[in-house]
Write an enzyme that holds these catalytic residues in place. Structure first.
Site, short mmCIF file in Angstrom:
data_model
loop_
_atom_site.label_atom_id
_atom_site.label_comp_id
_atom_site.label_asym_id
_atom_site.label_seq_id
_atom_site.Cartn_x
_atom_site.Cartn_y
_atom_site.Cartn_z
N THR A 49 60.69 74.10 -7.25
CA THR A 49 59.41 73.65 -7.57
C THR A 49 58.14 73.16 -8.42
O THR A 49 57.55 72.95 -7.46
CB THR A 49 59.97 74.85 -9.02
OG1 THR A 49 61.05 75.66 -8.80
CG2 THR A 49 58.27 74.91 -10.05
N GLU A 108 56.19 61.95 -18.07
CA GLU A 108 54.87 62.59 -19.04
C GLU A 108 55.58 64.01 -19.40
O GLU A 108 55.68 64.49 -20.06
CB GLU A 108 53.57 62.15 -18.14
CG GLU A 108 52.67 62.75 -19.09
CD GLU A 108 53.01 62.65 -20.95
OE1 GLU A 108 52.42 61.80 -20.89
OE2 GLU A 108 52.90 64.21 -21.83
N VAL A 136 58.94 66.48 -21.00
CA VAL A 136 58.50 67.03 -22.35
C VAL A 136 57.19 67.88 -22.96
O VAL A 136 56.32 67.24 -22.51
CB VAL A 136 58.55 66.67 -23.69
CG1 VAL A 136 58.10 67.09 -25.05
CG2 VAL A 136 59.75 65.54 -23.80
N GLY A 189 59.72 82.37 -12.67
CA GLY A 189 60.12 80.60 -12.65
C GLY A 189 59.90 79.75 -14.29
O GLY A 189 59.77 78.56 -14.07
N LYS A 236 64.01 67.49 -25.45
CA LYS A 236 62.73 67.37 -25.54
C LYS A 236 62.61 66.49 -27.11
O LYS A 236 61.99 65.68 -26.72
CB LYS A 236 61.82 68.51 -24.99
CG LYS A 236 62.55 68.66 -23.83
CD LYS A 236 61.37 70.17 -23.33
CE LYS A 236 61.21 70.15 -21.86
NZ LYS A 236 61.00 71.78 -22.04
N1 HSE Z 1 62.92 75.86 -18.80
C1 HSE Z 1 61.82 75.03 -19.48
C2 HSE Z 1 61.00 75.81 -20.52
C3 HSE Z 1 61.41 74.34 -18.29
O1 HSE Z 1 60.53 77.18 -20.18
O2 HSE Z 1 60.06 74.94 -21.00
C4 HSE Z 1 60.33 73.55 -18.90
O3 HSE Z 1 60.55 72.01 -18.91
#
Ligand code: HSE
Length: 400
Positions: free
Chosen positions: A11, A124, A127, A182, A200
């Site tokens: 992705t 970057e 997070v 996704g 994060k």
């Molecule tokens: N799976 C993570 C989310 C993707 O849903 O925020 C981005 O880090």
């Protein structure tokens, strides 16, 4: 011309190719140079894809090619990403990554190697997806002592909680929908159990305090136990339930946690819905600031990765200083964190008031056979002690 290699054509990796192609001219102007993808590393072949001819299966080809100046790591997971990134940096190639697991675990070491080599390790996109937050913390907000960072840092769970709130659905019904869009990690456990948000907030806290914050030491609770009944109570109180990742500087030190919270309409994160993320920052001289945007998804995340490539191109042989040493930061026990607590129980009113004193009773439409109440403000330690007086706690959610 700056030649780059992309590790992982999933992705994010394919998003990086798309962003570089879509905005080729403006990116070249801003970077001061054309950016060309020389290799894509993936286990798979991509017959018919315009990048088919660039796909390689052997990392040695990239690591040993002196023409490659930048490696984009978009594989996810700690290994082999860590070994590949470390090798790239040691070979004098700058790295841009979207990989929070890698950054949370090895950020301090990789930053130090980049510094020694006068190159850059930028992250970057690790997070908040496309939201600029790492660069602001590392440059725009450096005049401040950051006293609080609280974020909605996971798009999947925010999407799920929003759908549960707006459509009255149960947890299981909304998970599949989020995956099909996704947003979720390959294994959605990382999203719904809060592990993704935990990594994060560990990264953000490390940047704020300049030391290593181990994500394993951050108290983490996901949203798997949140039900449609909890949402009904939240609505009855004019509140919403959000998965917050929060980190505060207290007189005893930094206190961090990930957990579902009930937010009032006055809370700055109250209106952040769907896949959007937002990060609230309080600095001692700045006061409050908010960063809002798309926290997950192919192009927003790729946008942040490409911005890092541009920054790397602008600082080809110059390290951008990032203050994050490997010295470990001991966190304050999250049981010292203060809040109000919303509780659902099958105990009667007398038992509840004997345990908690005066409470605010909450009734949710259509919910019977249980009591809902809101405590006054107390540290979690005290809540736990008082809750020992109840036998049937069905749910506890922190309230801010
Ligand atoms: N799976 C993570 C989310 C993707 O849903 O925020 C981005 O880090």
């Amino acid at each position: 011309m700056i030649k780059i290699a992309i590790l992982g054509y999933g992705t994010i990796g394919s998003g990086v190719v798309e962003v570089l192609r879509t905005n080729q001219e403006s990116i070249a102007k801003r970077a001061g140079s054309e950016i060309e993808v020389k290799y894509i590393l993936d286990l798979r072949d991509f017959p018919g894809d315009p990048m088919e001819g660039k796909v390689v299966h052997d990392y040695d080809i990239i690591a040993n090619d002196p023409e490659v100046q930048v490696v984009v790591e978009a594989m996810g997971g700690v290994e082999p990403a860590y070994s590949f990134v470390k090798r790239a940096l040691l070979a004098g190639k700058s790295v841009a990554t979207s990989n929070k697991a890698l950054v949370a675990k090895h950020g301090a070491e990789l930053i130090a190697i980049a510094k020694e080599q006068s190159i850059n390790f930028l992250f970057e996109a690790s997070v908040g997806g496309g939201i600029p937050i790492i660069r602001p913390l590392n440059s725009s907000l450096t005049a401040d002592e950051i006293q609080e960072i609280t974020g909605i840092l996971n798009g999947t769970t925010n999407y799920m909680l929003s759908k549960m709130t707006f459509e009255g659905l149960e947890f299981q019904d909304v998970l599949k929908d989020a995956q099909s869009r996704g947003y979720a990690e390959a294994d959605p456990t990382a999203d719904i159990e809060g592990y993704d948000a935990c990594r994060k907030i560990a990264i953000l806290t490390s940047l704020v305090c300049g030391q290593q914050v181990d994500f394993e030491e951050i108290y983490t609770e996901g949203i798997t136990k949140i039900t449609a009944t909890d949402i009904k109570y939240a609505k009855a109180m004019g509140r919403v339930i959000k998965l917050l990742a929060t980190s505060c500087k207290t007189p005893e030190g930094y206190c961090a946690m990930v957990a579902p919270f009930m937010l009032s309409q006055q809370h700055p994160l109250y209106s952040v819905n769907d896949v959007f993320n937002a990060i609230f920052v309080h600095g001692n001289v700045l006061g409050d600031a908010m960063f809002y945007g798309s926290g997950a998804g192919k192009l927003p995340t790729a946008s942040a990765v490409v911005a890092d490539i541009v920054d790397i191109a602008k600082h080809l042989h110059k390290n951008i200083l990032i203050s994050w040493s490997s010295r470990k930061m001991e966190l304050v026990d999250s049981k010292r964190a203060k809040s109000r607590f919303f509780v659902r129980t099958r105990n009667g009113a007398d038992t509840i008031t004997a345990a908690f004193g005066e409470v605010e009773w909450i009734e949710a439409p259509g919910v019977t056979g249980e009591m809902g109440f809101l405590t006054g403000e107390m540290v979690q330690e005290e809540y736990e002690k008082r809750a020992e007086g109840l036998q049937n706690v069905l749910q506890m959610i922190r309230v801010v």
